[in-house]
Design an enzyme around this catalytic site. Structure first.
Site: not given
Ligand code: GLA
Length: 396
Positions: A131, A177
């Site tokens: 993230s 995230d």
């Molecule tokens: C990414 C997305 C999140 C979530 C994950 C899977 O990180 O940004 O919102 O959907 O994938 O859990």
């Protein structure tokens, strides 16, 4: 960089002037509850040690000038420049879209903003599925709010940054995230009900160490720049197709959150096999996430760890978002001493695994898993143990 080093680098880049504001914005790992957020389910992430650091100073001309200390493909990242007085759109360099997006959404909300000079540093691997983009969006948001003398709660800021990700980074992500990056609490994971957006903070205790290992496969969730649909969006569409089917039986069903495993199994003959398996993953994963939180509370790390392996298998077989390197890391972890559980974390298609390891075994685990990965793939995987940290905050 330390905050002091970043301050010095900022003064080098922009010259002397008024005191700077510093913001620290962490990455995240999700312990369990994957691809459940956009299905109105539950997730269980925590903020981690690796983070983005931002130094900023207000400008009076409404301009935003952002620079990064990082190199992209070996070249300096390039400056990002735009004005609050003109419509904000995507542009190049592309890393600037996270800056543009966060600022544009605050502006759209009607928050009175000042311009700023900002320098950004990061020790968060980009493309590592931890993230870095949410850390950047929320970090930029917190910084410009602070410089503008404005405040905003974590939830509305996270929601704005999620929209920024949709509109400026072409990734139709859920809320996990941005929410954990904005509102992490040190020493705790966050059980988030993605329907009510209500977080519950769960202490992690001292009996397990959280270890992150990067598969070194760059994770990419967005579509291409020509309107192509990414794998992430395809997964979302399969879930929507599942909801459309169940809704015919019961109009009150709006998300897979509202569907039971019995209902999914009963629909097997009617549903396309891919959609059936996507639905089965989501419904079982929401259940695993809730059970995991209960087991953690009860101190039953052995059974909590089993749920992590089950989550991985479901993401690999039913949701099909794992890659060979992630499967290898999880399989290797399962054979090492002192490991409760291990799974891929985040959206998938590369990125990292998260493992829960007995604290006394963590150091050897890190060495052994790296050696095994190196022997198989000839690469040294980025890896670290991390406490749960606080979310994005002004630190100076
Ligand atoms: C990414 C997305 C999140 C979530 C994950 C899977 O990180 O940004 O919102 O959907 O994938 O859990």
């Amino acid at each position: 960089m330390t905050p002091q080093e970043l301050t010095a680098a900022f003064l080098d880049a922009y010259g002397p002037g008024r005191p700077l504001t510093l913001v620290k914005s962490p990455g995240r790992v999700n312990l369990i509850g994957e691809h459940t957020d956009y299905n109105d389910g539950f997730v269980f992430p925590m903020a981690i040690g690796p983070h983005i650091l931002l130094a900023g100073r207000a400008r009076t001309d409404g301009k935003i000038v952002a620079r990064s200390t990082l190199k992209i493909d070996g070249k300096p990242a390039g400056a990002v420049e735009f004005s609050l007085n003109e419509p904000i759109t995507t542009g190049s360099p592309s890393w600037g879209n996270y800056v543009r997006g966060a600022v544009a959404m605050l502006k759209r909300k009607g928050v009175p903003l000042v311009g700023m000079d900002v320098l950004i540093d990061s020790n968060l691997p980009s493309g590592g599925g931890l993230s870095s983009s949410a850390a950047m969006e929320v970090g930029v948001g917190r910084l410009i709010l602070a410089l503008s003398g404005e405040s905003m709660d974590n939830l509305p800021l996270a929601l704005l940054c999620q929209t920024a990700e949709h509109e400026f980074a072409n990734t139709p992500c859920g809320i996990m995230d941005q929410m954990i990056v904005a509102s992490g609490v040190a020493g705790h994971a966050m059980l988030l009900d993605c329907r009510t957006k209500e977080p519950t903070f769960a202490p992690l205790g001292n009996d397990a160490t959280v270890v992150v290992v990067n598969s070194m496969v760059e994770h990419k969730l967005g579509g291409d720049d020509h309107g192509g649909v990414g794998e992430y969006e395809k997964r979302r569409k399969s879930c929507e197709a599942g909801v459309a089917y169940f809704q015919k039986q019961n109009p009150a069903i709006t998300h897979l959150r509202d569907v039971t495993l019995e209902q999914v199994n009963a629909a097997k003959a009617d549903l396309d096999d891919v959609i059936f398996r996507r639905c089965r993953h989501v419904v079982t994963e929401i259940d695993r996430c809730l059970k995991f939180a209960e087991l953690l509370k009860a101190g039953d790390l052995t059974n909590a760890g089993r749920l992590m392996y089950a989550s991985h298998a479901s993401l690999r077989d039913d949701y099909e978002v794992s890659v060979e390197e992630l499967d290898f890391l999880v399989d290797t972890a399962s054979k090492l001493d002192g490991v409760y559980g291990s799974r891929m974390t985040g959206g998938g298609f590369g990125g990292c695994t998260v493992s829960l390891v007995k604290p006394a075994a963590a150091e050897k685990f890190l060495a052994d898993i790296a050696a095994a990965f190196q022997a198989k793939y000839g690469k040294d995987p980025v890896r670290f143990a991390t406490p749960a940290t606080d979310g994005t905050a002004v630190i100076g």
